[in-house]
Design a protein around this motif. Structure first.
Motif, short mmCIF file in Angstrom:
data_model
loop_
_atom_site.label_atom_id
_atom_site.label_comp_id
_atom_site.label_asym_id
_atom_site.label_seq_id
_atom_site.Cartn_x
_atom_site.Cartn_y
_atom_site.Cartn_z
N ILE A 1 1.00 -1.13 0.12
CA ILE A 1 -0.05 -0.09 -0.16
C ILE A 1 1.07 1.29 -0.03
O ILE A 1 1.81 1.31 0.83
CB ILE A 1 -1.00 0.02 1.20
CG1 ILE A 1 -1.70 -1.20 1.33
CG2 ILE A 1 -1.82 1.48 1.27
CD1 ILE A 1 -2.65 -1.47 2.58
N PRO A 2 0.80 2.18 -1.09
CA PRO A 2 1.60 3.27 -0.89
C PRO A 2 1.34 4.16 -0.04
O PRO A 2 0.17 4.05 1.02
CB PRO A 2 1.23 4.14 -2.27
CG PRO A 2 0.15 3.34 -3.06
CD PRO A 2 -0.29 2.10 -1.96
N ALA A 3 2.25 5.03 0.34
CA ALA A 3 2.12 6.00 1.58
C ALA A 3 0.88 7.10 1.45
O ALA A 3 0.44 7.37 0.31
CB ALA A 3 3.31 6.96 1.88
N PHE A 4 0.09 7.51 2.55
CA PHE A 4 -0.86 8.23 2.31
C PHE A 4 -0.34 9.78 2.52
O PHE A 4 0.47 9.99 3.18
CB PHE A 4 -1.96 8.04 3.93
CG PHE A 4 -2.61 6.63 3.92
CD1 PHE A 4 -3.76 6.65 3.94
CD2 PHE A 4 -1.86 5.66 4.27
CE1 PHE A 4 -4.66 5.51 3.80
CE2 PHE A 4 -2.42 4.22 4.40
CZ PHE A 4 -3.75 4.53 4.16
N TRP A 5 -1.13 10.51 1.75
CA TRP A 5 -0.76 11.87 1.95
C TRP A 5 -1.42 12.61 2.90
O TRP A 5 -1.04 13.86 3.02
CB TRP A 5 -0.91 12.42 0.38
CG TRP A 5 -2.26 12.30 -0.20
CD1 TRP A 5 -2.88 11.50 -1.00
CD2 TRP A 5 -3.38 13.32 0.18
NE1 TRP A 5 -4.13 11.77 -1.48
CE2 TRP A 5 -4.37 13.10 -0.72
CE3 TRP A 5 -3.76 14.61 1.01
CZ2 TRP A 5 -5.74 13.64 -0.57
CZ3 TRP A 5 -4.71 15.35 0.76
CH2 TRP A 5 -5.70 14.97 0.13
N ARG A 6 -2.27 12.14 3.33
CA ARG A 6 -2.86 12.62 4.98
C ARG A 6 -3.19 11.47 5.60
O ARG A 6 -3.46 10.40 5.03
CB ARG A 6 -4.00 13.62 4.29
CG ARG A 6 -5.51 12.71 3.76
CD ARG A 6 -6.50 13.73 3.57
NE ARG A 6 -7.78 13.31 2.84
CZ ARG A 6 -8.58 14.19 2.43
NH1 ARG A 6 -8.71 15.29 2.73
NH2 ARG A 6 -9.48 13.60 1.77
N ASP A 7 -3.07 11.69 6.95
CA ASP A 7 -3.16 10.57 7.87
C ASP A 7 -4.39 9.95 7.89
O ASP A 7 -5.64 10.55 8.07
CB ASP A 7 -2.98 11.31 9.27
CG ASP A 7 -2.74 10.13 10.36
OD1 ASP A 7 -3.65 9.53 11.00
OD2 ASP A 7 -1.79 9.56 10.56
#
Length: 312
Positions: A124-130
């Motif tokens: 899963i790619p990193a989230f740009w917001r938590d």
């Protein structure tokens, strides 16, 4: 030396028919984190997922289930459960500088996943917001250089994971990440090597971001390596879009709903997947964080019954 004639078709050994194997995951029990007081105990999850009629599970967030391979094998086998995949989160768009830290994180989870006998690692790619607080962490769009880093390093990850652990990575488009909607998924797939990178199509996340799962399967069928089954409540989603809600608060509001109440219709999705003619896992993942502890089991039972009605 004379060659013997091949046996008639009726006497040739037949290869197994492609299968769609159904499972569930800690996510469907409201589990998003390794440890959280609002989540059910891992023993209860294992007990109930078996009671609901599932044979396959994912590991969920690393550290939620026992990370000792022998203990995990004992706990799953005693309930008639098998593991289909592990899950990792990566931020490879940040470039080569994060590779060593990323690999250290991935290797531990990949090792446990391989020890269970599973063959897939969901990336899963990193989230740009938590996903819990909604706090914006970085820009929601990538530069051309970041796209290059994301695709090239994901290919490297796929090759390294396969060579060292014998696992196939399946990248999971996800709301509030940089691989989310149809445009970004197509861009990612077109820029990556099919021999190194496959896709985990999550029907709920793809619908949440405006995508058509059947169309994606029919267009990029050779890239589909794994499925997550979930549905979105279109009425809640309309409010989420209007209010620009982050994914975590959207889930708390009920944007991911019990089948067959939402979209996409899962029967055509499963039919399209079956037409690919390959073995696939289809893991139920109804995001419900947080949720009352007695809520997941009845939903899981009804969902398993519904999917049997879809022929799987």
């Amino acid at each position: 030396m004379a060659l013997s004639a091949p046996p008639p078709p009726s006497s040739r050994p037949s290869s197994p028919s492609p299968r769609i194997r159904i499972g569930s995951a800690p996510d469907s029990w409201g589990v998003w984190f390794p440890d959280d007081p609002r989540q059910v105990d891992w023993r209860r999850f294992l007990d109930e997922v078996a009671q609901a009629g599932y044979e396959w599970i994912e590991l969920g967030p690393y550290g939620y289930l026992p990370s000792d391979p022998a203990r995990l094998a004992e706990e799953t086998a005693s309930r008639g459960l098998r593991v289909s995949a592990g899950t990792v989160f990566t931020g490879l768009h940040h470039g080569p500088g994060v590779w060593e830290e990323t690999w250290e994180h991935v290797a531990g989870i990949a090792g446990l996943t391989r020890a269970t006998g599973a063959e897939h690692l969901v990336v899963i790619p990193a989230f740009w917001r938590d996903d819990k607080t909604g706090r914006v962490l970085e820009e929601s769009t990538l530069t051309a250089g970041q796209w290059h880093d994301l695709t090239s390093l994901t290919e490297r990850l796929g090759r390294e994971v396969r060579e060292r652990f014998g696992l196939k990575i399946v990248v999971h488009p996800h709301a509030d990440t940089h691989i989310d909607n149809a445009e970004h998924v197509a861009r990612f797939l077109d820029a990556t090597d099919p021999s190194a990178v496959s896709l985990c199509l999550d029907t709920g996340h793809y619908a949440y971001c405006g995508g058509d799962s059947v169309e994606l399967i029919e267009t990029y069928g050779e890239r589909i390596g794994y499925l997550h089954l979930k549905q979105v409540d279109p009425r809640v989603l309309a409010d989420v879009v209007t209010e620009e809600l982050p994914f975590g608060p959207a889930v708390a509001r009920g944007v991911m709903c019990e089948p067959p109440a939402g979209v996409p219709d899962l029967e055509p999705v499963l039919a399209a997947a079956a037409r690919l003619g390959v073995d696939l896992f289809a893991i139920v993942e109804q995001d419900m964080y947080p949720c009352p502890p007695d809520r997941p089991l009845p939903i899981a039972r009804r969902t398993r019954h519904f999917l049997r009605g879809c022929g799987v």
